[in-house]
Design an enzyme around this catalytic site. Structure first.
Site, PDB file in Angstrom:
ATOM      1  N   HIS A   1       0.818  -1.213   0.000  1.00  0.00           N
ATOM      2  CA  HIS A   1       0.000   0.000   0.000  1.00  0.00           C
ATOM      3  C   HIS A   1       0.850   1.261   0.000  1.00  0.00           C
ATOM      4  O   HIS A   1       2.051   1.244   0.300  1.00  0.00           O
ATOM      5  CB  HIS A   1      -0.936   0.003   1.217  1.00  0.00           C
ATOM      6  CG  HIS A   1      -0.209   0.034   2.518  1.00  0.00           C
ATOM      7  ND1 HIS A   1       0.408   1.158   3.018  1.00  0.00           N
ATOM      8  CD2 HIS A   1       0.027  -0.949   3.430  1.00  0.00           C
ATOM      9  CE1 HIS A   1       0.965   0.886   4.180  1.00  0.00           C
ATOM     10  NE2 HIS A   1       0.752  -0.392   4.459  1.00  0.00           N
TER      11      HIS A   1
ATOM     12  N   GLU B   1      -2.197  -7.174   7.871  1.00  0.00           N
ATOM     13  CA  GLU B   1      -0.829  -7.061   8.377  1.00  0.00           C
ATOM     14  C   GLU B   1      -0.676  -7.821   9.694  1.00  0.00           C
ATOM     15  O   GLU B   1      -1.664  -8.183  10.353  1.00  0.00           O
ATOM     16  CB  GLU B   1      -0.473  -5.574   8.555  1.00  0.00           C
ATOM     17  CG  GLU B   1       0.949  -5.291   9.028  1.00  0.00           C
ATOM     18  CD  GLU B   1       2.047  -5.839   8.126  1.00  0.00           C
ATOM     19  OE1 GLU B   1       2.082  -7.069   7.930  1.00  0.00           O
ATOM     20  OE2 GLU B   1       2.889  -5.045   7.657  1.00  0.00           O
TER      21      GLU B   1
END
Length: 201
Positions: free
Chosen positions: A17, A86
């Site tokens: 990202h 994550e």
């Protein structure tokens, strides 16, 4: 001998990202649902320029905003996959490595994990689940996710131990590609940590 008429071997395209406030401040960002910065938005759009000529049989994203928004700005309608979230950093969420080391000298994320969070083996199991799914896809697959899950996914793709993920660095807004050499018994890294030029788009 390789079959020249066989379809090309599929690839897995990995996107980390774009920039967030916590990537600037170098704070561990696991499950905190933090947005992109304006620069992170720009990084995502530049990735879209790089990716727009490609065709993917499947596109998946971490459900967290920073990954999901990167996919949207890059021009993709990605399916959420919780296994791409994550690392859960537990009590180390939001803390800098320097702060952790001052309280716990010698700490290493890829060997010690995080108190109250995920162990290295737990995140490796999630990475293995993603790999199993993408290997059953009909063609190339695109994943929008985060630094440490992508590092571990990469080494598990290579049949290495999860802790070896510490040897791979990823910038925000970067593209990496996993694939094979001659056949599916020879997984490899075809491209690593490519950041589109700022003039793109």
């Amino acid at each position: 001998m390789a079959d020249v008429n066989a379809p090309p071997l599929p690839q897995v395209w990995l996107v980390r990202h774009g920039e967030t406030p916590w990537t600037i401040s170098r704070q561990h960002t696991g499950r905190t649902d933090i947005p992109l910065t304006p620069r992170g938005d720009d990084e995502a759009r530049r990735l879209g320029v790089l990716l727009r000529s490609m065709r993917f049989s499947d596109v998946f994203t971490s459900p967290l905003e920073r990954a999901r928004r990167t996919g949207e700005l890059a021009g993709f309608d990605a399916r959420p996959d919780a296994d791409l979230m994550e690392w859960d950093y537990g009590s180390y969420e939001g803390r800098r490595t320097s702060e952790i080391l001052s309280a716990r000298p010698g700490w290493r994320l890829f060997e010690d994990g995080c108190p109250g969070g995920e162990t290295v083996s737990a995140i490796a199991a999630r990475a293995d689940a993603v790999i199993d799914r993408v290997r059953h896809s009909a063609g190339n697959v695109l994943l929008f996710a985060h630094r440490d899950i992508l590092r571990i996914l990469t080494v598990r793709w290579l049949d290495l131990e999860a802790r070896e993920g510490r040897r791979f660095y990823l910038n925000t807004g970067s593209l990496s590609i996993l694939g094979y050499d001659h056949d599916r018994s020879e997984p490899l890294v075809r491209l690593w940590n490519k950041v589109p030029d700022e003039s793109a788009g």
